[in-house]
Scaffold this active site. Structure first.
Site, PDB file in Angstrom:
ATOM      1  N   TYR A 128      15.181  42.390  25.640  1.00  0.00           N
ATOM      2  CA  TYR A 128      15.293  41.616  26.811  1.00  0.00           C
ATOM      3  C   TYR A 128      15.019  42.463  28.119  1.00  0.00           C
ATOM      4  O   TYR A 128      14.176  41.914  29.088  1.00  0.00           O
ATOM      5  CB  TYR A 128      16.593  41.234  26.951  1.00  0.00           C
ATOM      6  N   LYS A 167      12.063  41.894  30.779  1.00  0.00           N
ATOM      7  CA  LYS A 167      12.110  41.492  32.371  1.00  0.00           C
ATOM      8  C   LYS A 167      11.423  42.502  33.235  1.00  0.00           C
ATOM      9  O   LYS A 167      11.082  42.225  34.440  1.00  0.00           O
ATOM     10  CB  LYS A 167      13.664  41.513  32.560  1.00  0.00           C
ATOM     11  N   HIS A 170      28.297  36.011  27.854  1.00  0.00           N
ATOM     12  CA  HIS A 170      28.740  37.470  28.760  1.00  0.00           C
ATOM     13  C   HIS A 170      30.200  37.849  28.514  1.00  0.00           C
ATOM     14  O   HIS A 170      31.045  36.858  28.547  1.00  0.00           O
ATOM     15  CB  HIS A 170      27.999  37.576  29.870  1.00  0.00           C
ATOM     16  N   ASP A 184      31.416  48.990  22.935  1.00  0.00           N
ATOM     17  CA  ASP A 184      31.548  48.672  24.456  1.00  0.00           C
ATOM     18  C   ASP A 184      30.399  48.351  25.257  1.00  0.00           C
ATOM     19  O   ASP A 184      30.331  47.938  26.453  1.00  0.00           O
ATOM     20  CB  ASP A 184      32.246  50.125  25.074  1.00  0.00           C
TER      21      ASP A 184
END
Length: 314
Positions: free
Chosen positions: A136, A140, A179, A270
């Site tokens: 991704y 981008k 998210h 994390d």
């Protein structure tokens, strides 16, 4: 102006729709919001046909294949290929049809993993992104490369914005693939229903800058109308407004009136510990812009989720 918004039914697209409808639109602007139902943007012929049909003078390009940490970890190649196709088709169709300006949406996850903080607009290409979402992130980043190419070779005004973590009404509240903030909102809702503890994935220590989708929408309108650089601009609250995942979970628990225990599952990843971004460039342009306070924005988002649970939970 005929302004075509790709990804117009997603989180940011819906926020722009609402802000335009609430009086921020102008009489000389016609807004056209399209979604994947209107065209498959991975197809060059369908993308070209979309541009021929609507003849936009301006484009806000939001459409993308997106997902949270765990979806990215599973599908980096799919994220790369899908987004490269979408972005190339949209930018090239915009160029071929003579669009005056394109504003594309990037993400702070595109920045190098090994970097100094705060990150700023000059650092995008200074090293590899975090390995968890490299597909991704690289796709981008290529928008920025392409924007510079269209500017240098064809004099096009194509630019990009880099928001920090966006949240708000119409978010993807899917616990597996969404998210962190919308995922937590859904989890708090379910824990409250079940009378159980809230399990937060990870240690709760990573820190993020969250931007409310309606604030971002107002900033998008400013970029479309006023910002003339090809170089991207970070759209974010200040560094002082960064919050930890634990603080975000506590704000959601308070907004949802959840009285149960918070448990942190430290066996879960994390992701990046922090990606603190500087909004100094934005502040040079808009020193007086007022962001919605984090807890107020969380309350409004939770209220929307509660009111729309039947559709939002999907």
């Amino acid at each position: 102006k005929r302004i075509l918004v790709t990804g117009g039914t997603g989180l940011v697209g819906r926020a722009i729709q609402r802000v335009v409808a609430d009086g921020e639109g102008r009489p000389d602007e016609e807004w056209i919001f399209v979604s994947s139902r209107d065209a498959d943007l991975t197809s060059s012929s369908e993308t070209r046909a979309l541009f021929e049909r609507h003849k936009p003078t301006h484009v806000i390009h939001l459409a993308a294949m997106v997902g949270g940490l765990f979806k990215n970890l599973r599908s980096n190649l799919d994220f790369w290929r899908t987004n490269i196709h979408i972005n190339d088709n949209v930018l090239h169709s915009a160029h071929e049809s003579g669009v005056q300006k394109v504003v594309s949406c990037l993400s702070t996850c595109i920045f190098p993993d090994k970097t100094t903080y705060p990150i700023d607009e000059s650092m995008i290409h200074n090293g590899p992104p975090h390995s968890s979402n490299f597909g991704y992130s690289y796709a981008k980043r290529m928008i920025d490369v392409q924007n510079r190419g269209y500017s240098e070779q064809h004099g096009r005004r194509f630019t990009a914005v880099i928001p920090t973590n966006v949240f708000g009404p119409h978010d993807n509240f899917n616990i597996e693939d969404g998210h962190v903030l919308p995922g937590l909102i859904h989890k708090v809702y379910l824990a409250k229903q079940a009378g159980s503890a809230l399990t937060v994935w990870g240690t709760g220590k990573p820190r993020r800058q969250f931007i409310y989708s309606l604030d971002l929408a107002r900033l998008f309108l400013w970029v479309l109308r006023e910002y003339d650089e090809v170089e991207p601009i970070i759209l974010s609250v200040g560094e002082e407004d960064e919050v930890s995942i634990q603080e975000a979970a506590e704000a959601i628990a308070e907004a949802m009136e959840f009285r149960g225990e918070l448990v942190f599952d430290t066996t879960k990843s994390d992701g990046q510990f922090k990606k603190t971004a500087s909004n100094a460039k934005l502040r040079r342009y808009l020193p007086g812009f007022q962001f919605t306070p984090f807890r107020k924005a969380v309350q409004e988002t939770c209220a929307w989720f509660n009111a729309n649970y039947a559709t939002a939970r999907k």
